[in-house]
Design a protein around this motif. Structure first.
Motif, PDB file in Angstrom:
ATOM      1  N   MET A 130      24.775  28.949  98.105  1.00 38.76           N
ATOM      2  CA  MET A 130      24.884  27.551  97.694  1.00 38.76           C
ATOM      3  C   MET A 130      25.267  26.658  98.873  1.00 38.76           C
ATOM      4  O   MET A 130      24.878  25.485  98.908  1.00 38.76           O
ATOM      5  CB  MET A 130      25.907  27.411  96.564  1.00 38.76           C
ATOM      6  N   ASP A 131      26.008  27.193  99.852  1.00 38.91           N
ATOM      7  CA  ASP A 131      26.275  26.416 101.064  1.00 38.91           C
ATOM      8  C   ASP A 131      24.962  26.006 101.725  1.00 38.91           C
ATOM      9  O   ASP A 131      24.799  24.858 102.167  1.00 38.91           O
ATOM     10  CB  ASP A 131      27.110  27.239 102.054  1.00 38.91           C
ATOM     11  N   ILE A 132      24.035  26.955 101.806  1.00 41.13           N
ATOM     12  CA  ILE A 132      22.733  26.649 102.403  1.00 41.13           C
ATOM     13  C   ILE A 132      21.955  25.672 101.523  1.00 41.13           C
ATOM     14  O   ILE A 132      21.378  24.694 102.010  1.00 41.13           O
ATOM     15  CB  ILE A 132      21.919  27.939 102.610  1.00 41.13           C
ATOM     16  N   ALA A 133      21.966  25.928 100.203  1.00 46.47           N
ATOM     17  CA  ALA A 133      21.203  25.079  99.287  1.00 46.47           C
ATOM     18  C   ALA A 133      21.635  23.619  99.387  1.00 46.47           C
ATOM     19  O   ALA A 133      20.797  22.709  99.413  1.00 46.47           O
ATOM     20  CB  ALA A 133      21.365  25.586  97.858  1.00 46.47           C
ATOM     21  N   TYR A 134      22.944  23.399  99.454  1.00 46.72           N
ATOM     22  CA  TYR A 134      23.449  22.019  99.508  1.00 46.72           C
ATOM     23  C   TYR A 134      23.254  21.379 100.877  1.00 46.72           C
ATOM     24  O   TYR A 134      23.418  20.165 101.030  1.00 46.72           O
ATOM     25  CB  TYR A 134      24.927  21.990  99.135  1.00 46.72           C
ATOM     26  N   SER A 135      22.902  22.176 101.880  1.00 50.50           N
ATOM     27  CA  SER A 135      22.724  21.622 103.229  1.00 50.50           C
ATOM     28  C   SER A 135      21.326  21.059 103.456  1.00 50.50           C
ATOM     29  O   SER A 135      21.095  20.337 104.427  1.00 50.50           O
ATOM     30  CB  SER A 135      23.011  22.699 104.278  1.00 50.50           C
ATOM     31  N   PHE A 136      20.388  21.382 102.566  1.00 47.46           N
ATOM     32  CA  PHE A 136      19.021  20.898 102.753  1.00 47.46           C
ATOM     33  C   PHE A 136      18.945  19.383 102.533  1.00 47.46           C
ATOM     34  O   PHE A 136      19.687  18.827 101.706  1.00 47.46           O
ATOM     35  CB  PHE A 136      18.073  21.585 101.774  1.00 47.46           C
ATOM     36  N   LEU A 160      16.202  21.046  90.474  1.00 44.54           N
ATOM     37  CA  LEU A 160      14.905  20.616  89.935  1.00 44.54           C
ATOM     38  C   LEU A 160      14.966  19.173  89.437  1.00 44.54           C
ATOM     39  O   LEU A 160      13.966  18.447  89.498  1.00 44.54           O
ATOM     40  CB  LEU A 160      14.470  21.557  88.812  1.00 44.54           C
ATOM     41  N   LEU A 161      16.130  18.763  88.947  1.00 41.25           N
ATOM     42  CA  LEU A 161      16.278  17.373  88.496  1.00 41.25           C
ATOM     43  C   LEU A 161      16.098  16.383  89.651  1.00 41.25           C
ATOM     44  O   LEU A 161      15.703  15.239  89.434  1.00 41.25           O
ATOM     45  CB  LEU A 161      17.650  17.172  87.846  1.00 41.25           C
ATOM     46  N   LEU A 162      16.393  16.837  90.858  1.00 37.76           N
ATOM     47  CA  LEU A 162      16.220  15.974  92.038  1.00 37.76           C
ATOM     48  C   LEU A 162      14.756  15.889  92.459  1.00 37.76           C
ATOM     49  O   LEU A 162      14.426  15.155  93.391  1.00 37.76           O
ATOM     50  CB  LEU A 162      17.064  16.508  93.200  1.00 37.76           C
ATOM     51  N   ALA A 163      13.898  16.676  91.778  1.00 35.62           N
ATOM     52  CA  ALA A 163      12.470  16.667  92.101  1.00 35.62           C
ATOM     53  C   ALA A 163      11.631  16.290  90.890  1.00 35.62           C
ATOM     54  O   ALA A 163      10.424  16.552  90.861  1.00 35.62           O
ATOM     55  CB  ALA A 163      12.045  18.035  92.627  1.00 35.62           C
ATOM     56  N   VAL A 164      12.262  15.700  89.868  1.00 34.31           N
ATOM     57  CA  VAL A 164      11.551  15.320  88.644  1.00 34.31           C
ATOM     58  C   VAL A 164      10.361  14.414  88.983  1.00 34.31           C
ATOM     59  O   VAL A 164      10.454  13.544  89.846  1.00 34.31           O
ATOM     60  CB  VAL A 164      12.505  14.598  87.666  1.00 34.31           C
ATOM     61  N   ASP A 165       9.257  14.664  88.270  1.00 35.31           N
ATOM     62  CA  ASP A 165       8.014  13.884  88.408  1.00 35.31           C
ATOM     63  C   ASP A 165       7.285  14.142  89.721  1.00 35.31           C
ATOM     64  O   ASP A 165       6.334  13.428  90.049  1.00 35.31           O
ATOM     65  CB  ASP A 165       8.274  12.369  88.281  1.00 35.31           C
ATOM     66  N   THR A 166       7.722  15.168  90.472  1.00 36.47           N
ATOM     67  CA  THR A 166       7.024  15.491  91.724  1.00 36.47           C
ATOM     68  C   THR A 166       5.658  16.096  91.439  1.00 36.47           C
ATOM     69  O   THR A 166       4.645  15.675  91.980  1.00 36.47           O
ATOM     70  CB  THR A 166       7.855  16.470  92.573  1.00 36.47           C
ATOM     71  N   ASN A 167       5.637  17.131  90.582  1.00 39.63           N
ATOM     72  CA  ASN A 167       4.379  17.776  90.204  1.00 39.63           C
ATOM     73  C   ASN A 167       4.581  18.614  88.946  1.00 39.63           C
ATOM     74  O   ASN A 167       5.712  18.782  88.462  1.00 39.63           O
ATOM     75  CB  ASN A 167       3.824  18.641  91.357  1.00 39.63           C
ATOM     76  N   GLU A 168       3.473  19.123  88.421  1.00 39.48           N
ATOM     77  CA  GLU A 168       3.535  19.916  87.184  1.00 39.48           C
ATOM     78  C   GLU A 168       4.403  21.157  87.346  1.00 39.48           C
ATOM     79  O   GLU A 168       5.146  21.534  86.427  1.00 39.48           O
ATOM     80  CB  GLU A 168       2.122  20.351  86.767  1.00 39.48           C
ATOM     81  N   LEU A 212      16.054  29.462  93.158  1.00 36.07           N
ATOM     82  CA  LEU A 212      17.202  29.746  92.298  1.00 36.07           C
ATOM     83  C   LEU A 212      16.747  30.282  90.944  1.00 36.07           C
ATOM     84  O   LEU A 212      17.315  31.247  90.414  1.00 36.07           O
ATOM     85  CB  LEU A 212      18.035  28.471  92.111  1.00 36.07           C
ATOM     86  N   GLN A 213      15.707  29.690  90.386  1.00 35.03           N
ATOM     87  CA  GLN A 213      15.184  30.138  89.101  1.00 35.03           C
ATOM     88  C   GLN A 213      14.643  31.558  89.191  1.00 35.03           C
ATOM     89  O   GLN A 213      14.918  32.407  88.328  1.00 35.03           O
ATOM     90  CB  GLN A 213      14.080  29.174  88.628  1.00 35.03           C
ATOM     91  N   THR A 214      13.889  31.847  90.247  1.00 31.08           N
ATOM     92  CA  THR A 214      13.322  33.178  90.437  1.00 31.08           C
ATOM     93  C   THR A 214      14.404  34.235  90.550  1.00 31.08           C
ATOM     94  O   THR A 214      14.220  35.380  90.133  1.00 31.08           O
ATOM     95  CB  THR A 214      12.436  33.205  91.697  1.00 31.08           C
ATOM     96  N   ASN A 215      15.544  33.860  91.100  1.00 31.25           N
ATOM     97  CA  ASN A 215      16.634  34.801  91.301  1.00 31.25           C
ATOM     98  C   ASN A 215      17.636  34.813  90.142  1.00 31.25           C
ATOM     99  O   ASN A 215      18.765  35.282  90.302  1.00 31.25           O
ATOM    100  CB  ASN A 215      17.350  34.508  92.617  1.00 31.25           C
ATOM    101  N   GLY A 216      17.220  34.304  89.008  1.00 33.77           N
ATOM    102  CA  GLY A 216      18.058  34.400  87.819  1.00 33.77           C
ATOM    103  C   GLY A 216      19.242  33.459  87.793  1.00 33.77           C
ATOM    104  O   GLY A 216      20.271  33.773  87.183  1.00 33.77           O
ATOM    105  N   GLY A 224      12.767  20.807  95.017  1.00 34.68           N
ATOM    106  CA  GLY A 224      11.979  21.578  94.060  1.00 34.68           C
ATOM    107  C   GLY A 224      11.808  23.014  94.497  1.00 34.68           C
ATOM    108  O   GLY A 224      11.876  23.955  93.684  1.00 34.68           O
ATOM    109  N   HIS A 225      11.588  23.198  95.798  1.00 35.29           N
ATOM    110  CA  HIS A 225      11.419  24.546  96.343  1.00 35.29           C
ATOM    111  C   HIS A 225      12.716  25.345  96.189  1.00 35.29           C
ATOM    112  O   HIS A 225      12.704  26.517  95.795  1.00 35.29           O
ATOM    113  CB  HIS A 225      11.013  24.459  97.804  1.00 35.29           C
TER     114      HIS A 225
END
Length: 776
Positions: free
Chosen positions: A664-670, A697-705, A684-688, A678-679
């Protein structure tokens, strides 16, 4: 006679080259049709050979079939419906026939809900399809064909029974008449008999065959084996459950194999009480390499509930006798059985391991599948089976969607994961330092289910030690000591010194140290590709390297190159190298010397910290993912450095290893850019980690399907079905096949009316067909 018959074998779980991919039932049917003057062809869809719409279109137009047949299982029914609907789109008049285990006892209402299907085959396919061919030939109504369920005036009609021939030899061999394509296979399936006389409550076979066993003659089987052997097939899988039902017949057959098909080998299954030392010796002489027994459960009261007459002590003796005869043993088992508790289910796994049977292949247990035609399906509640509340069409059986009077839904899921944890390939991969992140990810993702198993932390300990994560490894040891006192395997692991490795500049390689090297071997001045490796990590003295090669490494200094000869053993597995003297050129990057700790506490307190420096990260990731991880870990600060790919990879590795704080340290640094967020959410979703995934994902809402579909899946993973449904109903996702598929699942989970489930599924299927036709 007119018209061709096309068969499509849908098996997306098997590679084409394996025996599992052979459509034996369809082969028998086609062979019987050809015997009576009809023509036909089998095409297939496999794991490594997906069927393209264009190829299907071309084959369909080339053969112009009067009927197309599918073998149906619970797992492939959805895909079968896609291809059946595709066939109808190409020719509305083609007759679509479904057969196989899922169809024989499917309720007639199932046909009404599958609009692209015309016929359900109830009897043995050879006889039914021949009679159907004759009816189509002469324009007779389908209701006159015995052994099917068809439509008449829009309503399903059952046409009565249709039994197959008493003498199986009356059916043509699908191998001898080339109805089956077995090119590229070194093993094929054979049936020496059909049917079963047992009365197990979980199986539909006794009902389908009237509890009667019929046989092929020995001469017919030998003829098939000799022909197949002449075509370079030398291994056979006898798939019938009653291979040893008739002792006299079996002995005659085995003697015939020895005398007439020398060099053949085979797999077979039978009941434990039908074998003895003498028969096993004969089986071994005839080429049996594996024998499978049906155990199902190692708890006597459970066996009684499922009407499985079995003496566990005699089963143990049969397993031991088979192993002593040099024959590998597989044990069929089930969990989630009527009356079975979690402890009872665990005792079955213990029985398998105690019997020294590897948890691989058929010995990997399965949850009970409640299929149509089984006594359990006829009255599940009477057998302690409670179907889960969900919308389900009539053509779907209970299958695995249930809990029992002894196990909750969560306990059944836990038992499935415990069996997977004990798979032999996990142990083998860890020993070979392969697929470590995949295995660690499986364990950490299902941590709450696997905390009851010492194997989880034992495996993580080995993975962490291999990846130079000594603090995490020590934590595993401490948990094992606290949670599993008195466990013999845990005690053995805790009783030995713990060895870590510390890098030393210009160190000299010696027995017991760990080395990182490149190498390539030359024969007559030319590089032998099989000898090349880059960034290889080995511990000298472990026995993983050839003796000559290890001797050549000993005495080399880190950062140096050397050349030495290696003589390969005469019996080396690679015949190209066996007995050869190969000149090896080696570059030694790094030497790590062993550091021994007496306790987990000491190992954690005095944790060894190494620095791994390699510039060629691209090839490092290709050749040694473990070392690539260690380089990333040691060279990238836990904040965004601008190298997106490497940072994303490190995030993924940390998640799989269970290092959530670091991840999460890395995730929040992006950077808070929608595409990047979204990536991160997808990873995170793939890793359960659905809860954390939603945040990103909420920070990428309406980006793509795809982002919206990931949001739907995350809410579904959290059992927030209403929230998922709200996102899925967004009109902007109306044409997304992925969303349509999720909406079908949501209809089931939300217990919507079956008609709504079917409406959504029809929309999905029609959209798939439209897309497929656009690709032709």
């Amino acid at each position: 006679m007119s018209g061709n018959f096309l068969f499509l074998h849908v098996n997306e779980w098997a590679d084409f080259e394996t025996a599992d991919a052979l459509p034996l039932s369809q082969g028998y049917i086609l062979a019987n049709l050809k015997k009576h003057g009809y023509s036909g062809h089998i095409i297939g869809e496999y794991k490594n050979r997906p069927l393209s719409p264009g190829h299907f279109h071309d084959e369909f137009k080339r053969f112009k079939p009067r009927a197309i047949g599918f073998s149906v299982y619970e797992e492939n029914l959805r895909r079968v419906r896609v291809w059946a609907r595709m066939a109808k789109s190409l020719d509305p008049d083609v007759t679509v026939v479904l057969g196989g285990p899922q169809i024989t006892f499917m309720p007639a209402g199932g046909l009404a809900q599958m609009t692209e299907v015309d016929v359900l085959c109830r009897g043995e396919g050879e006889e039914v399809m021949l009679n159907l061919a004759r009816a189509l030939d002469h324009g007779r109504p389908l209701r006159e064909v015995a052994g099917i369920c068809c439509r008449e005036n829009g309503a399903p009609v059952e046409t009565g029974q249709c039994r197959g021939p008493e003498e199986l030899d009356n059916l043509s061999s699908p191998y001898l008449d080339d109805s089956l394509d077995f090119r590229g296979k070194n093993r094929v399936i054979l049936l020496s008999s059909r049917g079963c006389a047992s009365s197990c409550t979980f199986c539909y076979t006794p009902k389908s065959c009237g509890r009667k066993v019929r046989y092929h003659s020995v001469d017919r089987l030998i003829e098939e084996m000799k022909y197949l052997q002449s075509q370079d097939v030398n291994d056979f899988w006898f798939a019938d459950p009653n291979f040893a039902q008739s002792r006299q017949r079996l002995e005659t057959f085995l003697e015939a194999i020895i005398n007439r098909v020398p060099g053949a080998s085979f797999w077979c299954q039978t009941r434990y009480n039908l074998v003895d030392k003498k028969l096993l010796a004969l089986l071994k002489r005839a080429g049996a390499h594996t024998i499978a027994f049906g155990l199902e459960s190692a708890h006597a009261p459970v066996l009684k509930r499922i009407n499985k007459g079995l003496d566990l002590e005699k089963m143990s003796r049969a397993v031991k006798l088979s192993q002593d005869a040099g024959i590998d043993v597989e044990l069929f088992t089930l969990f989630g059985l009527p009356g079975e508790s979690m402890d009872n289910a665990m005792s079955t796994l213990d029985f398998v391991k105690r019997s020294k049977v590897k948890v691989e292949g058929n010995s990997i247990s399965q949850q009970l599948h409640v299929f149509f035609g089984t006594p359990i399906n006829e009255n599940p509640l009477e057998h302690g089976i409670s179907p889960l509340p969900m919308a389900k069409p009539a053509y779907r059986s209970i299958c695995r969607d249930f809990y029992t009077d002894g196990m909750t839904e969560e306990e059944i899921k836990r038992m499935s994961l415990v069996w997977r944890l004990n798979r032999q390939d996990f142990c083998d991969d860890i020993a070979a330092s392969a697929n470590l992140f995949s295995i660690a990810g499986f364990i950490t993702r299902h941590k709450k289910y696997l905390d009851c198993c010492p194997e989880a932390d034992m495996m993580l300990y080995k993975i962490y030690m291999e990846l130079d994560e000594s603090v995490a490894a020590a934590a595993c040891l401490q948990r094992l000591a606290e949670r599993f006192p008195g466990n013999s395997e845990v005690d053995a692991m805790l009783s030995v010194p713990f060895i870590c490795y510390k890098s030393k500049r210009r160190a000299v390689a010696f027995r017991g140290c760990r080395v990182i090297f490149d190498c390539k071997g030359l024969l007559n001045g030319d590089v032998v590709p099989e000898t090349e490796c880059r960034f290889s990590i080995e511990t000298l003295g472990r026995g993983n390297l050839l003796v000559d090669f290890e001797k050549g490494l000993e005495g080399m200094k880190a950062g140096s190159a050397a050349q030495f000869d290696v003589v390969f053993p005469e019996d080396y597995g690679n015949t190209k190298l066996a007995g050869q003297r190969i000149v090896f050129q080696v570059y030694l990057y790094q030497v790590l010397e062993p550091v021994i700790f007496a306790s987990a506490e000491e190992m954690s307190r005095k944790a060894v910290k190494n620095m791994y420096r390699f510039d060629d990260l691209v090839h490092l990731k290709i050749h040694n993912e473990n070392l690539y991880y260690m380089v990333l870990r040691d060279s990238i600060l836990h904040s965004f450095s601008g190298n997106l790919n490497d940072m994303v990879n490190l995030l993924n590795y940390y998640l799989k290893l269970g290092f959530m704080e670091k991840a999460m340290d890395i995730a929040y640094s992006f950077p808070r850019e929608p595409l990047i967020m979204g990536h991160v959410g997808r990873i995170l979703q793939t890793n359960g980690r659905p809860e954390e995934a939603i945040e990103f994902l909420l920070l990428a809402v309406d980006t793509n399907e795809e982002i919206e579909n990931q949001r739907i899946k995350a809410h579904m993973a959290l059992e927030q079905y209403r929230e998922a449904e709200e996102i899925a109903n967004d009109p902007r996702l109306a044409t997304s096949l992925h969303t349509m598929n999720l909406r079908v699942k949501l209809a089931s989970l939300l217990e919507l009316p079956v008609r709504e489930y079917l409406r959504r599924l029809d929309l999905l299927l029609d959209s798939q067909i439209k897309m497929m036709r656009a690709r032709i």
